[in-house]
Design an enzyme around this catalytic site. Structure first.
Site, short mmCIF file in Angstrom:
data_model
loop_
_atom_site.label_atom_id
_atom_site.label_comp_id
_atom_site.label_asym_id
_atom_site.label_seq_id
_atom_site.Cartn_x
_atom_site.Cartn_y
_atom_site.Cartn_z
CE LYS A 182 4.87 5.63 -2.02
NZ LYS A 182 5.32 4.47 -2.66
N GLY A 239 2.87 -3.84 6.03
CA GLY A 239 4.17 -3.85 5.33
C GLY A 239 5.16 -4.03 6.69
CB SER A 240 8.78 -3.66 6.86
OG SER A 240 8.89 -2.29 6.87
N GLY A 243 9.38 -0.02 8.35
CA GLY A 243 8.81 1.29 7.67
C GLY A 243 7.42 1.73 8.47
N GLY A 244 6.72 0.64 9.07
CA GLY A 244 5.58 1.06 9.52
C GLY A 244 5.57 1.82 10.70
CD GLU A 263 -1.18 -7.51 8.37
OE1 GLU A 263 -0.38 -8.04 7.70
OE2 GLU A 263 -2.24 -7.27 7.91
CB CYS A 300 0.72 -10.96 7.13
SG CYS A 300 -0.86 -11.17 6.37
CD GLU A 390 7.21 -11.33 9.20
OE1 GLU A 390 6.29 -11.59 8.39
OE2 GLU A 390 7.21 -9.90 9.59
#
Length: 522
Positions: A182, A239-240, A243-244, A263, A300, A390
């Site tokens: 994606k 990603g965030s 969202g993750g 992650e 990250c 973060e």
């Protein structure tokens, strides 16, 4: 030439619904418009990957290695084109993108070498013991086998190394798993060029067409459909946290739950011990500032928290950091949305109780931002978990401690991290020894006298950590162990030689354990 289409089963496929990619530095729309995948298209991509699985998984490791190396060659052949488009889509400088391209091709070749060595498949043999009492033991052989089609989500902050042909894709293909990527909507053109390179490699190496597929999408629909699709057997995501976590919940809530290797975020604390600050506080402060602002803080492993004792050494550290940060000009972030979120994080801390803004750099316009540094006491930090979140970008919190006991309290109060750093001199050894057992439960990688930005692609690297740094503390997304995520052990009892997979037969000559002892061959 870019067409804005998806790659499914070796064919470029258009969508009626499209979106326009943006240049984050200028705000202008880039052409061409890009297809926005729907559920039907995602389903076709998953079906293509499943159709390719049996053929691809059965290919010798040498064939898969040649395929990975050919992908690397084709990416390098398009190097100038990739850099030009990625600059337009990410606002990252050419030197950074060229270095990232080298890392991407290096990962592919690294995994090619690793699967040819055969160690990663962990072949084991328990020889038959027909005379064992009270019951004979049969011959049992086991080896790690590929899971099946894998979904990979491109990362916003690494348009090459953690995206279309990045680490997750490379390790899945090395394992023998077809992939559906994606693409990240921030850099669809870059993803398409890399997909073009992979398609050439597929055709040149005679691989099944569905071994790699790319679907593009501007929102969450395509990603959700991909994770929920019953043919997908694992997911790689960078990603965030928000969202993750949503995708993770989908993956484990399916009728058949699947592993989700995400992650999701890390503040990568730096513990600056008194001896180190007293001996070289200014040097460390300048080095930390450089690490904090590298890539506009969009790594990250960005060192977003400093934990240190009050005193002259910390003052020297912060003064040197201030001087270094003063010379940093406003720079564009990867997307306007990321810049907006960064400003919101800075604004939130500006208003937070007990927080002092040492420097606040939210005044830049557009997608450009400036560094920001805040100070809090250890007591305040421990009492307000929102300060631990973060701030994706060049922002950090300095936690002032009264003594090393408070530093240990801060360490125990941490959430899961990708990295944790200890800055020390020999005289700090006792304090460091007290911290390390705490930190190794909090982070996947511990550093001594260095800064966390930069992740080596190697055999010993661990890039993961306790939640929320990642969703599986046992796994890494970088290094040779990354292949383990997409393999599973299968045992074969009393099988004929010709029925065994590559790497497990008596004549294969590969590395294995035989009755618990290492052997280089049969």
């Amino acid at each position: 030439m870019l067409n804005g289409h998806h790659l499914v089963n070796g064919t470029w496929v258009a969508s009626e619904r499209t979106f326009a990619p943006l240049n984050p530095a200028t705000g202008e729309e880039l052409s061409p418009r890009v297809g926005d995948a729907d559920a039907a298209l995602v389903g076709k991509a998953a079906e293509a990957a499943e159709a390719a699985f049996a053929d691809y998984a059965a290919r010798p490791a040498s064939d898969r290695a040649a395929f990975l190396r050919r992908i690397a060659d084709e990416i390098e052949a398009r190097g100038a084109e990739i850099t030009e488009r990625a600059q337009q889509e990410s606002a990252l400088p050419a030197a950074r993108l060229e270095g990232e391209r080298g890392r991407t091709t290096g990962q592919l070749r690294f995994f090619a070498d690793w699967i040819e060595a055969g160690i990663c498949f962990d072949a084991r043999v328990d020889t038959a013991q027909p005379d064992r009492k009270p019951a004979p033991r049969p011959e049992i052989r086991s080896i790690l086998r590929p899971l099946g089609p894998v979904a990979v989500f491109g990362a916003s902050n690494f348009p090459l190394a953690f995206s279309t042909a990045g680490g997750d894709t490379a390790s899945a293909l090395a394992a023998g798993c077809p992939v559906v990527v994606k693409g990240h909507p921030a850099h669809p053109g870059t993803s398409e060029i890399v997909a073009q390179a992979i398609l050439v490699a597929i055709e040149a190496c005679g691989m099944p067409a569905g071994v790699f597929n790319l679907v593009q999408g501007s929102g969450h629909e395509a990603g959700g459909e991909l994770v929920r699709h019953p043919l997908i057997q694992a997911v790689g995501f960078t990603g965030s946290l928000r969202g993750g976590r949503a995708l993770f919940d989908m993956a484990v809530s399916r009728p058949q739950p699947i592993p989700f290797y995400g992650e999701l975020g890390s503040v990568n604390p730096v513990f600056a011990l008194p001896g180190a600050l007293g001996a070289r506080g200014a040097e460390l402060g300048a080095g930390w500032a450089q690490s904090l602002t590298m890539g506009v803080g969009q790594f990250c492993t960005n060192p977003g928290v400093v934990v240190a004792l009050e005193g002259a050494g910390l003052s020297d550290f912060l003064q040197a950091a201030d001087e270094a940060l003063t010379g940093v000009s406003a720079q564009s972030m990867l997307t306007g949305g990321i810049a907006k979120a960064y400003r919101a994080s800075v604004g939130r801390l500006t208003k937070a109780s007990g927080v002092t803004g040492r420097r606040i750099g939210e005044e830049a316009g557009g997608s450009a931002v400036l560094p920001a540094v805040f100070e809090v006491s250890a007591e305040t930090w421990l009492s307000d978990s929102s300060l631990h979140e973060e701030m994706f970008g060049p922002a950090a919190v300095v936690v002032r401690c009264k003594d090393t006991g408070e530093m240990a309290d801060v360490a125990r109060g941490l959430e899961g991290q990708l990295t944790a750093t200890v800055l020390m001199e020999d005289g700090d050894l006792d304090a460091a020894r007290a911290l390390v057992p705490v930190l190794e439960r909090k982070a996947g990688r511990l550093l001594r006298n260095g800064f966390s930005t930069g992740v080596e692609v190697s055999h010993a690297m661990m890039h993961g950590g306790p939640y929320p740094a990642s969703t599986d503390v046992r796994s890494t997304s970088v290094g040779s162990r990354a292949i383990d995520r997409f393999l599973r052990p299968v045992a074969y009892q009393n099988f004929l030689e010709e029925m065994l997979p590559e790497g497990l037969g008596g004549n294969d000559g590969g590395p294995r354990l035989v009755d618990g002892k290492a052997h280089s061959g049969t």
